[in-house]
Structures are given as C-alpha cells and as structure tokens.
Scaffold this motif. Sequence first.
Motif, short mmCIF file in Angstrom:
data_model
loop_
_atom_site.label_atom_id
_atom_site.label_comp_id
_atom_site.label_asym_id
_atom_site.label_seq_id
_atom_site.Cartn_x
_atom_site.Cartn_y
_atom_site.Cartn_z
N ILE A 70 4.85 10.53 10.72
CA ILE A 70 4.29 10.30 9.84
C ILE A 70 3.75 8.76 10.59
CG2 ILE A 70 6.66 8.91 8.89
CD1 ILE A 70 5.47 8.12 6.15
N SER A 71 2.74 7.93 9.89
CA SER A 71 2.18 6.42 10.61
C SER A 71 1.70 5.91 10.35
CB SER A 71 1.48 7.00 12.11
OG SER A 71 0.56 7.84 11.72
N ARG A 72 1.43 4.17 10.48
CA ARG A 72 0.68 3.94 9.37
C ARG A 72 -0.44 2.44 10.27
NH1 ARG A 72 4.34 0.66 12.35
NH2 ARG A 72 4.73 -1.44 11.40
N ASP A 73 -0.97 2.40 9.52
CA ASP A 73 -1.56 1.42 10.00
C ASP A 73 -2.71 0.02 8.93
OD1 ASP A 73 -4.44 -0.20 10.67
OD2 ASP A 73 -5.63 1.89 11.19
N ASN A 74 -1.51 -0.89 9.66
CA ASN A 74 -1.36 -2.10 8.59
C ASN A 74 -2.09 -2.18 8.31
OD1 ASN A 74 1.62 -1.18 9.03
ND2 ASN A 74 2.18 -3.24 9.37
N ALA A 75 -3.69 -1.92 9.13
CA ALA A 75 -4.34 -2.82 9.40
C ALA A 75 -5.59 -2.58 8.03
CB ALA A 75 -5.58 -3.01 10.23
N LYS A 76 -5.41 -0.87 8.28
CA LYS A 76 -6.63 -0.37 7.30
C LYS A 76 -5.53 0.19 5.43
CE LYS A 76 -9.18 1.51 10.56
NZ LYS A 76 -9.39 3.44 10.96
N ASN A 77 -4.36 -0.45 4.89
CA ASN A 77 -2.94 -0.03 4.32
C ASN A 77 -3.35 1.51 4.32
OD1 ASN A 77 -1.80 -2.74 3.45
ND2 ASN A 77 -3.07 -2.79 1.46
N THR A 78 -3.06 2.18 5.35
CA THR A 78 -3.41 3.17 5.39
C THR A 78 -2.29 4.37 5.94
OG1 THR A 78 -5.15 3.25 4.88
CG2 THR A 78 -4.55 5.61 5.95
N VAL A 79 -1.44 5.43 5.28
CA VAL A 79 -0.30 6.37 5.84
C VAL A 79 -1.08 7.39 5.92
CG1 VAL A 79 1.64 6.35 5.08
CG2 VAL A 79 1.28 4.80 4.85
N TYR A 80 -0.86 8.04 7.23
CA TYR A 80 -1.22 9.33 7.87
C TYR A 80 0.50 9.72 7.74
CZ TYR A 80 -5.08 6.26 9.22
OH TYR A 80 -6.08 5.94 9.13
N LEU A 81 -0.24 11.68 7.92
CA LEU A 81 0.71 12.08 7.60
C LEU A 81 0.60 13.85 8.34
CD1 LEU A 81 3.66 13.48 7.14
CD2 LEU A 81 3.06 14.87 5.37
N GLN A 82 0.81 13.64 10.20
CA GLN A 82 0.06 14.35 10.78
C GLN A 82 1.12 16.18 10.98
OE1 GLN A 82 -2.19 14.66 12.78
NE2 GLN A 82 -1.78 17.01 13.08
N MET A 83 0.57 16.75 10.50
CA MET A 83 1.27 18.08 9.97
C MET A 83 0.89 19.35 11.31
SD MET A 83 1.58 18.26 5.97
CE MET A 83 0.28 18.55 5.67
N ASN A 84 1.91 19.82 12.34
CA ASN A 84 1.94 20.52 12.97
C ASN A 84 2.49 21.55 12.63
OD1 ASN A 84 0.61 18.44 14.00
ND2 ASN A 84 1.66 17.91 16.02
N SER A 85 2.24 22.78 13.38
CA SER A 85 2.94 23.80 13.46
C SER A 85 3.40 24.18 11.89
CB SER A 85 4.53 23.48 14.24
OG SER A 85 4.06 23.45 15.93
N LEU A 86 2.30 23.99 11.23
CA LEU A 86 2.48 24.45 9.77
C LEU A 86 3.28 25.88 9.57
CD1 LEU A 86 -0.61 21.87 8.23
CD2 LEU A 86 2.00 22.06 7.89
N LYS A 87 3.35 26.46 8.63
CA LYS A 87 4.37 27.32 8.05
C LYS A 87 3.74 27.47 6.52
CE LYS A 87 8.71 26.54 11.14
NZ LYS A 87 9.77 26.18 10.40
N ALA A 88 4.03 28.72 6.34
CA ALA A 88 3.97 29.20 4.99
C ALA A 88 4.49 28.18 4.10
CB ALA A 88 3.67 30.74 4.22
N GLU A 89 5.95 28.27 3.81
CA GLU A 89 7.11 27.89 2.85
C GLU A 89 6.58 26.09 2.97
OE1 GLU A 89 7.57 29.57 6.27
OE2 GLU A 89 9.56 28.37 6.60
N ASP A 90 5.84 25.32 4.15
CA ASP A 90 4.63 23.85 4.04
C ASP A 90 3.67 24.41 2.11
OD1 ASP A 90 4.69 23.69 7.58
OD2 ASP A 90 6.50 23.44 5.75
#
Length: 125
Positions: A70-90
């Motif tokens: 998870i990360s945030r860009d305060n200037a853009k008021n945006t939060v990101y969720l980078q998801m790697n190695s995704l599994k079926a259970e995600d």
Amino acid sequence: QVQLVESGGGLVQAGGSLRLSCAASGRTFSNYAMGWFRQAPGKEREFVVAITWSSGSTYYADSVKGRFTISRDNAKNTVYLQMNSLKAEDTAVYYCAASRYGSSWNLTPDEYHYWGQGTQVTVSS
C-alpha cells in the motif's frame, strides 16, 4: 461530501499483478487512516491493509504480507494497492475505506466511516 472512488480491478492470471487506486475527495484526510478490505462471495468482509495519511504507517494482513504493497500520494489524495503474485484466493470485491481513527491498526469494518463502491478483482488459476 466524502467520496472514495476505486479503480484498477480486473481479471488476471494467477501469479500476475494489478494495481488498485482509491481517489479520495470531499475533506482533508491528513488525520485519517485509509484501508483496503475485500469480500468474496459468501464470506465476510476482511481486512487487507491500512495506512495512515500523516506518517505512512502501515499494517498488513498475514495473507497478503510480502505480496501486496500500500502507498499514498498526499498531493493527489490517492491511495494505491499494488498486488503481486496474485492467487485464486485473492478473488474478491476490493473496497477502499477511510477511518477518522488515524491508526493503521484499524482492522475491522466498524472502525471505518467512509467506503468506496468496490472494484472486482478476479484471479484465474
């Protein structure tokens, strides 16, 4: 009026990656914590990760630790969720949420006051 708008969901093969975004508007979120939750069909909404706007302190569920960031860009008021190695259970609908309790330890849905509409993530095996 507070609005949280998620984007970035989709269909991906197992082992692949996706990045979700949550654009927040309607107030100042500097003292808030932002969280991502997910809900699979027939299951309860579960905590994924949270971050504080001010310090960037984070807390991850064990099930995603080491794979999601998870990360945030305060200037853009945006939060990101980078998801790697995704599994079926995600596979789930992923929701962005904002909590007035400015702690990354807000782990339950009841501790969040504003919610986005959700974005579907489907991981094919």
